[in-house]
Design an enzyme around this catalytic site. Structure first.
Site, short mmCIF file in Angstrom:
data_model
loop_
_atom_site.label_atom_id
_atom_site.label_comp_id
_atom_site.label_asym_id
_atom_site.label_seq_id
_atom_site.Cartn_x
_atom_site.Cartn_y
_atom_site.Cartn_z
N ASN A 181 8.91 -25.86 39.72
CA ASN A 181 9.23 -26.82 40.78
C ASN A 181 10.74 -26.72 41.02
O ASN A 181 11.53 -27.23 40.24
CB ASN A 181 8.85 -28.24 40.33
CG ASN A 181 9.29 -29.29 41.34
OD1 ASN A 181 9.71 -28.96 42.45
ND2 ASN A 181 9.18 -30.56 40.96
N LYS A 214 12.40 -28.06 43.29
CA LYS A 214 12.97 -29.27 43.90
C LYS A 214 13.81 -28.85 45.11
O LYS A 214 13.45 -27.88 45.78
CB LYS A 214 13.74 -30.08 42.86
CG LYS A 214 12.89 -30.32 41.61
CD LYS A 214 13.45 -31.29 40.62
CE LYS A 214 12.49 -31.43 39.45
NZ LYS A 214 12.90 -32.43 38.47
N HIS A 225 4.97 -36.64 42.42
CA HIS A 225 6.08 -36.38 41.50
C HIS A 225 6.89 -37.66 41.35
O HIS A 225 7.05 -38.42 42.31
CB HIS A 225 6.96 -35.24 42.02
CG HIS A 225 7.94 -34.77 40.99
ND1 HIS A 225 9.11 -35.45 40.74
CD2 HIS A 225 7.92 -33.72 40.13
CE1 HIS A 225 9.76 -34.83 39.77
NE2 HIS A 225 9.06 -33.78 39.38
N GLU A 237 9.94 -38.20 41.30
CA GLU A 237 11.05 -38.33 42.26
C GLU A 237 10.54 -38.82 43.61
O GLU A 237 11.22 -39.58 44.30
CB GLU A 237 11.79 -36.98 42.37
CG GLU A 237 12.62 -36.72 41.12
CD GLU A 237 12.82 -35.26 40.76
OE1 GLU A 237 12.63 -34.39 41.61
OE2 GLU A 237 13.15 -35.01 39.58
N GLU A 240 4.52 -35.94 33.11
CA GLU A 240 5.98 -35.77 33.11
C GLU A 240 6.65 -37.11 32.78
O GLU A 240 6.85 -37.94 33.67
CB GLU A 240 6.46 -35.31 34.49
CG GLU A 240 5.92 -33.96 34.91
CD GLU A 240 6.86 -33.28 35.89
OE1 GLU A 240 7.26 -32.15 35.59
OE2 GLU A 240 7.22 -33.87 36.92
N GLY A 278 15.03 -33.54 33.59
CA GLY A 278 16.42 -33.20 33.89
C GLY A 278 17.41 -33.77 32.89
O GLY A 278 18.62 -33.78 33.14
N SER A 333 12.22 -31.17 30.91
CA SER A 333 13.14 -30.37 30.09
C SER A 333 12.45 -29.25 29.32
O SER A 333 12.78 -28.97 28.16
CB SER A 333 13.95 -31.28 29.14
OG SER A 333 14.75 -32.17 29.89
P1 13P Z 1 13.15 -30.48 34.41
O1 13P Z 1 12.41 -29.30 33.84
O2 13P Z 1 14.43 -30.12 35.10
O3 13P Z 1 13.30 -31.56 33.38
O4 13P Z 1 12.21 -31.09 35.57
C1 13P Z 1 10.89 -31.38 35.29
C2 13P Z 1 10.21 -31.69 36.58
O5 13P Z 1 10.44 -32.71 37.19
C3 13P Z 1 9.26 -30.69 37.09
O6 13P Z 1 8.50 -31.23 38.13
#
Ligand code: 13P
Length: 261
Positions: free
Chosen positions: A15, A17, A105, A107, A177, A183, A223
């Site tokens: 992903n 983003k 997601h 976010e 997640e 992140g 992560s």
């Molecule tokens: P990270 O791997 O940067 O922690 O992000 C995870 C994520 O949100 C994947 O959709």
């Protein structure tokens, strides 16, 4: 080849983003293809979920170079067309041979106010166009610390799959997640991730029965790095990973895909 313990084929998804323009996306896809051997993707499904503006470029790169990865999108609207300025419909994604669409997601939920009802409508719309949703669930740090993790993911599963046909639920991918791990460089331990994934699987069984629930592939996200993927994937309950930051670099992402070697 599928996981011999679970019978489910592992799925590793990137992903990106809001990162990488379409030029970078093409370079990335070509480099990834060069880094991977056939044995790396035998029995592991790999998905790239770039931003909308990259989809066409990544699709043509995958097709022309016959790269063994699937195309995914990060989001879509639930309507097929109409006056929704700035939105992209599932029909448009299907035309680009998008196979997977991330839905719900954290976010999207936390920053853009997507509700469980919207997630459910999107999930149905994605299936209507024969694409496969990657349904994200997970708790905040506050929810975890107050012991609400199980209730949160159970509610997200129940609402997300409300009114969805069992054969579609069986083929949907779910990504657990934990929001505090996204992140932050702080991943859930394989044991903790597997435990909550067990709660997610039981919640799916409550909606669709144990037989369906056993077929659903449940990824861990938060992560994930080349250094922790093997330990996560060793757990029979974890069927793959949804990778953010570490998927932006083709070398790191290739190392994650090669978790078995
Ligand atoms: P990270 O791997 O940067 O922690 O992000 C995870 C994520 O949100 C994947 O959709």
């Amino acid at each position: 080849m599928t996981d011999t313990t679970s019978g489910r084929t592992p799925i590793i998804a990137a992903n990106w983003k809001m990162n990488h323009d379409h030029f970078v996306a093409i370079q990335f896809t070509q480099k990834l293809s060069y880094l991977l051997d056939k044995k790396d993707t035998d029995g592991v499904e790999v998905v790239l979920c770039p931003p909308f503006t990259d989809l066409r470029s990544v699709q043509t790169t995958i097709d022309s170079d016959r790269i063994p990865v699937s195309l995914g999108a990060q989001h879509c609207h639930f309507e097929e067309q109409g006056a929704f300025t700035g939105e992209i419909s599932p029909a448009m994604l299907a035309k680009l041979t998008v196979k997977y669409v991330i839905v719900g997601h954290s976010e999207r939920r936390e920053i853009f106010g997507e509700t469980n009802e919207m997630v459910n409508a999107k999930l149905k719309a994605i299936w209507k166009f024969n694409m496969t949703p990657i349904l994200c669930v997970g708790e905040t740090l506050e929810e975890r610390e107050s012991g609400e993790t199980d209730a949160k993911v159970q509610a997200q599963i129940a609402a997300g799959f409300d009114g969805v046909a069992k054969e579609q639920i069986a083929r949907t991918v779910v990504a657990y997640e934990p929001i505090w791990a996204i992140g932050t460089g702080r991943n859930a331990t394989p044991e903790d991730a597997e435990a909550t994934i067990g709660v997610v699987r039981d919640a799916i069984a409550s909606v669709a029965g144990a037989e369906v629930s056993e077929q659903v592939r449940i990824q861990y996200g938060g992560s994930v790095k080349p250094g922790n993927i093997a330990a996560l994937m060793e757990r029979p309950g974890i069927d793959g990973a949804l990778v953010g930051g570490a998927s932006l670099d083709p070398d790191d992402f290739a190392r994650i895909i090669r978790y078995r070697s």
